[in-house]
Design a protein around this motif. Structure first.
Motif, short mmCIF file in Angstrom:
data_model
loop_
_atom_site.label_atom_id
_atom_site.label_comp_id
_atom_site.label_asym_id
_atom_site.label_seq_id
_atom_site.Cartn_x
_atom_site.Cartn_y
_atom_site.Cartn_z
N SER A 46 34.19 35.00 31.26
CA SER A 46 33.92 36.02 31.16
C SER A 46 34.51 36.07 32.84
CB SER A 46 32.44 36.43 32.58
OG SER A 46 31.67 36.98 30.57
N GLY A 47 35.31 37.72 33.81
CA GLY A 47 35.81 37.40 34.92
C GLY A 47 35.63 37.68 35.84
N LEU A 48 35.58 38.01 36.89
CA LEU A 48 35.42 37.82 38.15
C LEU A 48 34.32 38.65 38.85
CD1 LEU A 48 35.59 35.94 41.15
CD2 LEU A 48 37.51 37.20 41.59
N LEU A 49 34.79 39.52 38.41
CA LEU A 49 34.07 41.05 38.43
C LEU A 49 32.34 40.13 38.12
CD1 LEU A 49 35.88 44.40 37.84
CD2 LEU A 49 35.12 42.69 40.12
N VAL A 50 32.28 39.91 37.08
CA VAL A 50 30.58 39.47 35.71
C VAL A 50 30.58 38.64 36.64
CG1 VAL A 50 29.83 37.97 34.17
CG2 VAL A 50 31.51 39.75 33.65
N ALA A 109 46.02 39.54 36.22
CA ALA A 109 44.96 39.95 37.20
C ALA A 109 43.90 40.37 36.33
CB ALA A 109 45.79 40.92 37.67
N ARG A 110 43.85 41.43 34.87
CA ARG A 110 43.47 42.17 34.10
C ARG A 110 42.00 40.60 33.75
NH1 ARG A 110 41.43 42.37 30.25
NH2 ARG A 110 41.68 42.38 28.32
N ARG A 111 42.34 39.62 33.36
CA ARG A 111 42.05 38.58 32.45
C ARG A 111 41.13 37.71 33.69
NH1 ARG A 111 44.06 34.75 27.79
NH2 ARG A 111 43.39 37.07 27.11
N LEU A 112 41.76 37.76 34.74
CA LEU A 112 41.13 36.93 36.13
C LEU A 112 39.66 38.24 36.81
CD1 LEU A 112 40.75 34.89 38.38
CD2 LEU A 112 42.03 36.71 39.67
N LEU A 113 40.02 39.53 37.00
CA LEU A 113 38.63 40.07 36.88
C LEU A 113 37.62 40.14 35.67
CD1 LEU A 113 40.57 42.88 38.60
CD2 LEU A 113 39.53 40.83 39.46
N SER A 137 36.27 38.55 24.16
CA SER A 137 35.24 38.39 23.59
C SER A 137 34.30 37.84 24.54
CB SER A 137 35.84 37.45 22.70
OG SER A 137 36.56 36.02 23.31
N ALA A 138 34.54 37.79 25.99
CA ALA A 138 33.37 37.91 26.50
C ALA A 138 32.81 38.44 27.16
CB ALA A 138 33.92 37.54 27.83
N PRO A 139 31.16 38.61 26.83
CA PRO A 139 30.05 38.84 27.44
C PRO A 139 29.94 39.69 28.26
CG PRO A 139 29.02 36.38 27.22
CD PRO A 139 30.62 36.85 26.83
N ARG A 140 30.36 40.86 28.79
CA ARG A 140 30.65 41.43 29.96
C ARG A 140 29.49 42.11 30.10
NH1 ARG A 140 36.44 43.19 29.06
NH2 ARG A 140 36.73 42.26 28.14
N ARG A 141 29.10 42.78 29.05
CA ARG A 141 28.40 43.64 29.14
C ARG A 141 27.49 42.11 29.62
NH1 ARG A 141 29.85 46.52 24.25
NH2 ARG A 141 31.03 48.65 25.75
#
Length: 147
Positions: free
Chosen positions: A73-77, A9-13, A18-22
């Protein structure tokens, strides 16, 4: 929830570590500001609603969301990249309606009018989910061929 379920769930969101979330979150906020400012300037200068240009921003956000999901990146991004260009102009026009004269009922895919936020909500959710799913599926398919 087991540890694996929480991690999934954390990885999905949030995506991979290493994903560029910011940068994805900053791009979503930038698209929100850019489309809101574009709607403001076009309304102030031309008293017009540039629907076609704003739709292009929404499609750009969906493409960026697909690329971000491909990058891990996740679903939130992905949601931020889609919701930013959708709700930038909707927020401006909602404010304009609240402070001005009466407005018409919003047509489908219109950013202006009563009900526009409610009309765009399901569309933005579908675009965000579809873009994220497409990017993740492409990443899986292309990484599966390499390995």
């Amino acid at each position: 929830m087991t540890r694996d379920t929480k991690e999934t769930a954390r990885r999905l969101l949030l995506g991979s570590p290493s994903a560029p979330r910011r940068s994805g979150a900053a791009a979503g906020a930038g698209l929100f500001a850019a489309t809101g400012l574009f709607a403001f300037v076009s309304h102030a200068a031309f008293d017009a609603i540039p629907e076609a240009v704003l739709w292009l921003f929404v499609l750009l956000g969906a493409l960026l969301a697909t690329g971000a999901a491909y990058g891990g990146s996740g679903l939130l991004v992905s949601a931020g990249l889609v919701f930013g260009p959708v709700y930038g102009p909707v927020t401006f026009y909602t404010w304009l309606i609240a402070t001005g004269d009466a407005a018409p009922v919003a047509f489908v895919l219109s950013f202006y009018g009563h009900g526009a936020p409610a009309l765009w909500g399901p569309i933005a959710v579908a675009l965000a989910g579809g873009s994220h799913a497409l990017g993740a599926l492409c990443r899986r398919a292309l990484n599966g061929r390499k390995g």
